[in-house]
Design a protein around this motif. Structure first.
Motif, PDB file in Angstrom:
ATOM      1  N   GLY A   1       0.823  -1.195   0.000  1.00 34.79           N
ATOM      2  CA  GLY A   1       0.000   0.000   0.000  1.00 34.79           C
ATOM      3  C   GLY A   1       0.865   1.256   0.000  1.00 34.79           C
ATOM      4  N   THR A   2       1.849   1.312  -0.903  1.00 35.50           N
ATOM      5  CA  THR A   2       2.797   2.428  -0.910  1.00 35.50           C
ATOM      6  C   THR A   2       2.743   3.201  -2.206  1.00 35.50           C
ATOM      7  OG1 THR A   2       4.550   1.029  -1.771  1.00 35.50           O
ATOM      8  CG2 THR A   2       4.440   1.276   0.619  1.00 35.50           C
ATOM      9  N   ASP A   3       3.166   4.451  -2.108  1.00 36.55           N
ATOM     10  CA  ASP A   3       3.455   5.279  -3.263  1.00 36.55           C
ATOM     11  C   ASP A   3       4.961   5.518  -3.237  1.00 36.55           C
ATOM     12  OD1 ASP A   3       0.802   5.616  -4.140  1.00 36.55           O
ATOM     13  OD2 ASP A   3       0.492   7.252  -2.719  1.00 36.55           O
ATOM     14  N   TYR A   4       5.510   5.994  -4.338  1.00 33.10           N
ATOM     15  CA  TYR A   4       6.947   6.261  -4.395  1.00 33.10           C
ATOM     16  C   TYR A   4       7.181   7.728  -4.701  1.00 33.10           C
ATOM     17  CZ  TYR A   4       7.773   1.345  -4.018  1.00 33.10           C
ATOM     18  OH  TYR A   4       7.815   0.068  -3.542  1.00 33.10           O
ATOM     19  N   ARG A   5       7.868   8.397  -3.801  1.00 29.78           N
ATOM     20  CA  ARG A   5       8.243   9.795  -3.974  1.00 29.78           C
ATOM     21  C   ARG A   5       9.729   9.844  -4.269  1.00 29.78           C
ATOM     22  NH1 ARG A   5       5.363  13.554  -4.849  1.00 29.78           N
ATOM     23  NH2 ARG A   5       6.774  14.999  -3.873  1.00 29.78           N
ATOM     24  N   ILE A   6      10.116  10.807  -5.068  1.00 25.47           N
ATOM     25  CA  ILE A   6      11.537  11.034  -5.297  1.00 25.47           C
ATOM     26  C   ILE A   6      12.097  11.711  -4.054  1.00 25.47           C
ATOM     27  CG2 ILE A   6      13.228  12.317  -6.668  1.00 25.47           C
ATOM     28  CD1 ILE A   6      11.346  11.948  -9.076  1.00 25.47           C
ATOM     29  N   ASP A   7      13.143  11.148  -3.513  1.00 30.98           N
ATOM     30  CA  ASP A   7      13.797  11.717  -2.336  1.00 30.98           C
ATOM     31  C   ASP A   7      14.699  12.863  -2.805  1.00 30.98           C
ATOM     32  OD1 ASP A   7      15.422  12.355  -0.164  1.00 30.98           O
ATOM     33  OD2 ASP A   7      15.572  10.277   0.509  1.00 30.98           O
ATOM     34  N   PRO A   8      14.314  14.115  -2.546  1.00 30.51           N
ATOM     35  CA  PRO A   8      15.076  15.250  -3.079  1.00 30.51           C
ATOM     36  C   PRO A   8      16.477  15.367  -2.491  1.00 30.51           C
ATOM     37  CG  PRO A   8      13.369  16.024  -1.587  1.00 30.51           C
ATOM     38  CD  PRO A   8      13.163  14.538  -1.765  1.00 30.51           C
ATOM     39  N   ASN A   9      16.693  14.797  -1.312  1.00 31.27           N
ATOM     40  CA  ASN A   9      18.004  14.903  -0.674  1.00 31.27           C
ATOM     41  C   ASN A   9      18.985  13.836  -1.127  1.00 31.27           C
ATOM     42  OD1 ASN A   9      17.180  17.133   0.943  1.00 31.27           O
ATOM     43  ND2 ASN A   9      16.064  15.691   2.239  1.00 31.27           N
TER      44      ASN A   9
ATOM     45  N   HIS B   1      18.994  18.928  -6.312  1.00 31.95           N
ATOM     46  CA  HIS B   1      17.646  18.736  -5.783  1.00 31.95           C
ATOM     47  C   HIS B   1      16.728  18.269  -6.920  1.00 31.95           C
ATOM     48  CE1 HIS B   1      14.496  19.670  -2.755  1.00 31.95           C
ATOM     49  NE2 HIS B   1      13.745  19.720  -3.832  1.00 31.95           N
ATOM     50  N   ILE B   2      16.081  17.170  -6.724  1.00 28.96           N
ATOM     51  CA  ILE B   2      15.056  16.664  -7.647  1.00 28.96           C
ATOM     52  C   ILE B   2      13.857  16.282  -6.796  1.00 28.96           C
ATOM     53  CG2 ILE B   2      14.425  14.924  -9.362  1.00 28.96           C
ATOM     54  CD1 ILE B   2      17.393  14.508  -9.912  1.00 28.96           C
ATOM     55  N   ASP B   3      12.684  16.667  -7.238  1.00 26.96           N
ATOM     56  CA  ASP B   3      11.466  16.348  -6.506  1.00 26.96           C
ATOM     57  C   ASP B   3      10.494  15.690  -7.482  1.00 26.96           C
ATOM     58  OD1 ASP B   3       9.785  16.212  -4.322  1.00 26.96           O
ATOM     59  OD2 ASP B   3       9.021  18.238  -4.563  1.00 26.96           O
ATOM     60  N   GLY B   4       9.562  14.915  -6.975  1.00 27.57           N
ATOM     61  CA  GLY B   4       8.555  14.303  -7.834  1.00 27.57           C
ATOM     62  C   GLY B   4       8.149  12.944  -7.333  1.00 27.57           C
ATOM     63  N   ASP B   5       7.601  12.137  -8.255  1.00 22.10           N
ATOM     64  CA  ASP B   5       7.123  10.827  -7.860  1.00 22.10           C
ATOM     65  C   ASP B   5       7.072   9.882  -9.052  1.00 22.10           C
ATOM     66  OD1 ASP B   5       4.838  11.733  -9.273  1.00 22.10           O
ATOM     67  OD2 ASP B   5       3.871  12.381  -7.441  1.00 22.10           O
ATOM     68  N   VAL B   6       6.783   8.629  -8.732  1.00 27.58           N
ATOM     69  CA  VAL B   6       6.505   7.595  -9.731  1.00 27.58           C
ATOM     70  C   VAL B   6       5.108   7.094  -9.401  1.00 27.58           C
ATOM     71  CG1 VAL B   6       7.182   5.357 -10.660  1.00 27.58           C
ATOM     72  CG2 VAL B   6       8.945   6.993  -9.954  1.00 27.58           C
ATOM     73  N   VAL B   7       4.197   7.230 -10.367  1.00 25.28           N
ATOM     74  CA  VAL B   7       2.797   6.906 -10.130  1.00 25.28           C
ATOM     75  C   VAL B   7       2.320   5.879 -11.162  1.00 25.28           C
ATOM     76  CG1 VAL B   7       2.294   9.163  -9.103  1.00 25.28           C
ATOM     77  CG2 VAL B   7       1.984   8.832 -11.554  1.00 25.28           C
ATOM     78  N   PRO B   8       1.254   5.142 -10.835  1.00 30.54           N
ATOM     79  CA  PRO B   8       0.710   4.200 -11.817  1.00 30.54           C
ATOM     80  C   PRO B   8       0.301   4.930 -13.094  1.00 30.54           C
ATOM     81  CG  PRO B   8      -0.212   3.769  -9.653  1.00 30.54           C
ATOM     82  CD  PRO B   8       0.542   5.068  -9.555  1.00 30.54           C
ATOM     83  N   GLY B   9       0.603   4.310 -14.233  1.00 32.88           N
ATOM     84  CA  GLY B   9       0.259   4.875 -15.530  1.00 32.88           C
ATOM     85  C   GLY B   9      -1.169   4.531 -15.930  1.00 32.88           C
ATOM     86  N   PRO B  10      -1.566   4.957 -17.127  1.00 31.92           N
ATOM     87  CA  PRO B  10      -2.936   4.740 -17.580  1.00 31.92           C
ATOM     88  C   PRO B  10      -3.254   3.275 -17.907  1.00 31.92           C
ATOM     89  CG  PRO B  10      -1.660   5.807 -19.301  1.00 31.92           C
ATOM     90  CD  PRO B  10      -0.788   5.747 -18.079  1.00 31.92           C
TER      91      PRO B  10
END
Length: 180
Positions: free
Chosen positions: A13-21, A43-52
């Motif tokens: 039950g997780t999402d994946y965020r880009i760790d900016p640090n 510094h990079i920010d963002g995420d990886v989310v399920p696609g369509p």
């Protein structure tokens, strides 16, 4: 046993965020055709989310331009100026991948998408190493990308005699699982 992102996301039950640090984008450009200048966005920010499509993923990353570091303060000021990144009008670089199938993450290959730099959006292609995450562990995962872009595509045409138009762009993105 190693499993990839979708299995982890469903199981934990997780999402994946880009760790900016712990993520970085490095670039290299030739200077006067002899030397190379290396820089880094820290510094990079963002995420990886399920696609369509089922079993697909989309990478969404934003880089603040002013996080750039270079060997000299003078070089940094030149890159932030209007003739290069124009940080005042375009403070971020943004990448959104095309949906990528789980098999491509498992085995590596190409990650394609669109890069927005200086207000110009253009297609880009990265070579991607296989992405592996430990099953049932809340440990970070790495996405390693290697690519190249042309400065002129994004309106960076100044200093063409001194700097190569081709820029190597490499990203080491650390994904941090977050429990929903």
């Amino acid at each position: 046993m190693l499993l990839m992102l979708p299995l982890l996301a469903v199981a934990n039950g997780t999402d994946y965020r880009i760790d900016p640090n712990r993520s970085e984008a490095m670039f290299r450009v030739r200077l006067f055709w002899l030397d190379k200048v290396n820089g880094e966005f820290t510094h990079i920010d963002g995420d990886v989310v399920p696609g369509p499509q089922p079993g697909s993923w989309v990478v969404n990353a934003t880089i603040p331009v002013d996080s750039v570091t270079l060997p000299s303060t003078h070089m940094r000021q030149l890159l932030l100026a209007p003739s290069f990144f124009d940080v005042r009008h375009h403070p971020t670089i943004h990448f959104v991948s095309n949906p990528i199938a789980q098999a491509a993450l498992d085995h590596g290959g190409a990650l394609t998408g669109h890069l927005t730099l200086r207000g110009v959006t253009a297609p880009i292609r990265f070579a991607m190493e296989p992405v592996q995450c430990k099953r049932l562990a809340m440990t970070p995962c790495q996405i390693v990308l290697r690519g190249m872009l042309q400065r002129s595509t994004f309106g960076m045409t100044s200093d063409r005699l001194a700097l190569s138009d081709s820029v190597d762009l490499n990203l080491n993105i650390t994904l941090q699982p977050e429990t929903r």
